[in-house]
Scaffold this active site. Structure first.
Site, PDB file in Angstrom:
ATOM      1  CG  ASP A  77      -2.099   0.885   1.128  1.00  0.00           C
ATOM      2  OD1 ASP A  77      -2.862   0.892   0.219  1.00  0.00           O
ATOM      3  OD2 ASP A  77      -1.953   1.920   1.403  1.00  0.00           O
ATOM      4  CB  THR A  78       1.076   3.769  -1.931  1.00  0.00           C
ATOM      5  OG1 THR A  78       2.710   2.618  -2.630  1.00  0.00           O
ATOM      6  CG2 THR A  78       2.427   5.244  -2.384  1.00  0.00           C
TER       7      THR A  78
END
Length: 197
Positions: A77-78
């Site tokens: 996830d970013t």
């Protein structure tokens, strides 16, 4: 050797993982990331951006791992972080424009969390990068308008992708380019090499 699964819809993560040379399949987790993020923050589980990306990465990997327990599952996830605020994926053109304006002329932080799950071990890590946009001016306004019309901002944290037209906003970068793209592939490669040796 256990099969490897990438738990992501992102074509960029798929392209980066292909660089590692491992065979893998893709099974995206069927989760409402926005609702999960909100719950993590409201329940006090995540009080820092690195906690948030790690928890989201782990939730994605866990969703797939629970359905495929004989596999190695990679989730990521970013998020983009500016002055205590998370910039997720914009839902509208006006939200995308607001994000690009807010990021302009200042430093912001990009956090990418990675979770790799297998029967014996769990690997969790975060890669942090600092990105600076050029100041907002007429050229940036024109670029932002064209960029939003292209549709590119809508599936990207912070409303921009470093590997596409969004690169034109960036004045400087300190950290891992590929982490900003969505997967710190050098670090991922080293962990996967240990798992599959």
């Amino acid at each position: 050797m256990k099969p490897l699964i990438l738990s992501s819809k992102s074509p960029r993560r798929r392209e980066l993982l292909e660089l590692c040379g491992f065979d893998f399949s893709v099974i995206p987790a069927e989760l409402d990331e926005g609702a999960i993020s909100k719950k993590f923050v409201e329940d006090g589980i995540c009080t820092a951006p690195e906690d948030l990306v790690l928890n989201l990465a782990e939730e994605k990997a866990l969703w797939v791992y629970q359905r495929n327990p004989d596999n190695v599952v990679l989730g990521a996830d970013t998020i983009v972080w500016l002055e205590g605020r998370v910039f997720g994926k914009p839902r509208t053109s006006s939200e995308a424009l607001m994000m690009l304006k807010a990021l302009s002329g200042r430093d912001h932080w990009v956090y990418t969390g990675v979770s790799i799950l297998q029967t014996e071990h769990k690997y969790l890590f975060v890669q942090l990068s600092k990105v600076r946009f050029y100041p907002w001016d007429e050229a940036m306004q024109n670029l932002a308008s064209a960029y939003i019309q292209s549709g590119e901002p809508f599936d990207k944290a912070g409303g921009y992708g470093i590997q596409g037209m969004g690169a034109l906003f960036i004045e400087s970068l300190e950290g891992d380019y590929y982490s900003v793209m969505g997967l710190p592939i050098g670090q991922v490669y080293r962990v996967l090499t240990q798992i599959f040796k």
